[in-house]
Scaffold this active site. Structure first.
Site, mmCIF file in Angstrom:
data_model
loop_
_atom_site.group_PDB
_atom_site.id
_atom_site.type_symbol
_atom_site.label_atom_id
_atom_site.label_comp_id
_atom_site.label_asym_id
_atom_site.label_seq_id
_atom_site.Cartn_x
_atom_site.Cartn_y
_atom_site.Cartn_z
ATOM 1 N N GLU A 70 26.279 -29.778 15.328
ATOM 2 C CA GLU A 70 25.458 -30.484 16.317
ATOM 3 C C GLU A 70 24.130 -30.969 15.734
ATOM 4 O OE1 GLU A 70 25.133 -28.127 19.887
ATOM 5 O OE2 GLU A 70 27.274 -28.249 20.297
ATOM 6 N N GLU A 108 34.420 -27.356 19.946
ATOM 7 C CA GLU A 108 33.759 -26.575 21.008
ATOM 8 C C GLU A 108 34.144 -27.191 22.341
ATOM 9 O OE1 GLU A 108 29.628 -25.485 20.975
ATOM 10 O OE2 GLU A 108 29.573 -25.390 18.763
#
Length: 506
Positions: free
Chosen positions: A173, A292
């Site tokens: 991320e 995720e």
């Protein structure tokens, strides 16, 4: 009673389902590690401190790959802290979740746990505070046979054979302002490309995952994907996707339609990947790693009250209800219907932290509601994903229009002579009759029709009280390839078929 129709043929193939579609995630966060998979003082702990009750539940899920050690945590993690004698490992401030990391669990221990769990490791590297050098050294430590500094150090630590970790995430991320070492798209693209090149010199056989946007709401989505892939396209094998869902408005019918938002997200990422493919005149098609995904919103208020700098606090411990299980089933159906591009996916996470498995420190381990659709898909969803032609009644919700009552995916396993139909009736109050014509399956019969249902959408499972569990009393008939099934309101259905006379486990 409303009707839905489906036409299916064994030649209508989307793609072979990659078993890694049913992966999961363990981060050094909350009680995922300490009190989750590792608790030396627990009555079930083995000689390495791993909870065997948790291992049994993980094996039941048949999890093929587990991402480790993060997550947000990895962007300020020094992997060297987690190797060597435990009594010499440093205690560190863990910046992502503001806890104390004891480093009693590290690379070698997790590799051992993965072997016991029957799974592979998807290793993430730190591209926040570190870079090329730390990444190549970790890869050498894990995968090189011996005769070099880092590989010989692994051998000194008691691991003569390499861990042979083949899947590696290039950071986590990196577009997020919450991330330690956040990067611009060009900054990330360049460091990811150069790190990938160095890692492939150490081990040419590894597979690499480049960071996509943290979620579809990021202001830079999908420009982040386009810019970073412009740098990394030739050096990586997968692009990552992350997305979480929550019923913040307490509108259950709208909540169960969120898979439509998920589908749009995936379609946009695929289109962006294919644009870069065309721009580069490449013959390679970029595959996706949805590493995720889950429901995450129940624990938000409790997490705000936690004291910082404690060891393994109860963070992100969502207690999942029945409607969460229905949405998880819908997400898995979406993944199966894009099996041509989504090759890996990781439910985040596996134990205690937004997880299908919960534990008490020193006490029980149990299955949350979301455990069941995850287990059904992982166990029975191995084979070829078939393309269904579906006609379904539709409804409108607060955020979505023309929402099909029926979401369905079918997996055909030719070797085992089985067909599994996964079907979600997302209408909260109406029964749906499924009328399906299954071409090429005239000699098949029904093994069982498993149903997950509950009158209370907010019902939960707790230690010693499993309120939400599946049963196999579903109503369905199969005659010469014509399937008729009753799908009760708000229900997850698994209809298992097998060729008559074929062997195999029931």
């Amino acid at each position: 009673m409303a009707n839905a129709k489906m036409v299916l043929d064994k030649d209508y193939r989307i793609a072979e389902v990659d078993p890694r579609l049913y992966g999961s995630f363990i981060e050094h966060l909350g009680r995922a590690v300490y009190g989750g998979i590792y608790e030396p003082g627990h009555p079930s702990a083995d000689d390495q401190g791993f909870r065997t009750d948790v291992l049994e539940l993980v094996r039941e899920l048949k999890v093929p790959i587990v991402r480790y050690p993060g997550g947000n945590m990895v962007s300020a993690y020094n992997w060297e802290d987690g190797i060597g004698p435990r009594d010499e490992r440093p205690r560190r401030l863990e910046l992502a979740w503001r806890t104390i990391e004891t480093n009693q669990m590290g690379t070698n221990e997790f590799a051992d746990w993965a072997r016991k769990a029957g799974t592979e490791v998807m290793m993430a590297i730190n591209l926040g505070t570190r870079g090329i050098d730390a990444a190549r050294n970790l890869l050498e430590y894990c995968n090189h046979p011996g005769g070099t500094y880092w590989s010989d150090l692994r051998r000194q630590h008691g691991y003569a054979e390499p861990h042979a970790i083949k899947t590696w995430c290039l950071g986590n991320e990196m577009d997020g302002p919450w991330q330690v070492g956040q990067k611009t798209p060009d900054e990330y693209g360049r460091i990811a490309r150069e790190t990938a090149k160095a890692m492939r010199l150490v081990d040419p056989d590894i597979k690499l995952v480049s960071c996509g946007s943290s979620n579809s709401s990021m202001p830079s989505f999908p420009e982040w994907e386009a810019t970073t892939l412009d740098h990394t396209y030739d050096e990586v094998d997968y692009l990552s996707l992350h997305q979480y869902f929550g019923n913040h408005a307490n509108d259950s019918q709208n909540y169960l339609a969120f898979t439509m938002e998920l589908d749009r997200f995936v379609d946009t990422v695929i289109a962006t990947c294919d644009y870069i493919k065309a721009k580069k005149r490449s013959r390679k098609t970029m595959m996706l790693s949805f590493d995720e995904w889950n429901v995450w919103y129940h624990s938000t208020d409790a997490d705000r009250k936690l004291e910082p700098w404690t060891e393994a606090p109860p963070q992100l411990e969502d207690v999942y209800n029945f409607e969460d299980a229905l949405l998880v089933g819908g997400i898995l159906i979406s993944f199966l219907r894009r099996a041509d591009r989504i090759k890996m996916a990781c439910m985040a996470q596996l134990v205690n932290v937004i997880a299908p498995i919960m534990t008490e420190n020193g006490g029980e381990a149990w299955k949350q509601t979301i455990y069941y659709p995850y287990a059904h898909a992982s166990v029975f969803g191995r084979g070829v994903s078939l393309q269904p032609l579906i006609t379904s009644p539709k409804l409108d919700t607060q955020d979505f229009t023309d929402v099909p009552w029926l979401e369905s995916a079918t997996v055909y396993n030719e070797e085992e002579a089985t067909v599994t139909v996964f079907a979600l009736n997302r209408h909260l109050s109406e029964t749906l009759t499924l009328d399906a014509h299954l071409g090429g399956f005239a000699d098949y019969g029904i093994v069982e029709h498993v149903v997950l249902e509950n009158q209370d959408l907010k019902a939960v499972n707790t230690a010693g009280n499993a309120t939400v569990t599946p049963h196999n009393r579903g109503r369905s008939e199969l005659t010469e390839g014509h399937l008729q099934a009753q799908l009760n309101p708000a229900s997850w259905n698994v209809i298992r078929l097998r060729r008559q006379g074929a062997g195999g486990a029931q």
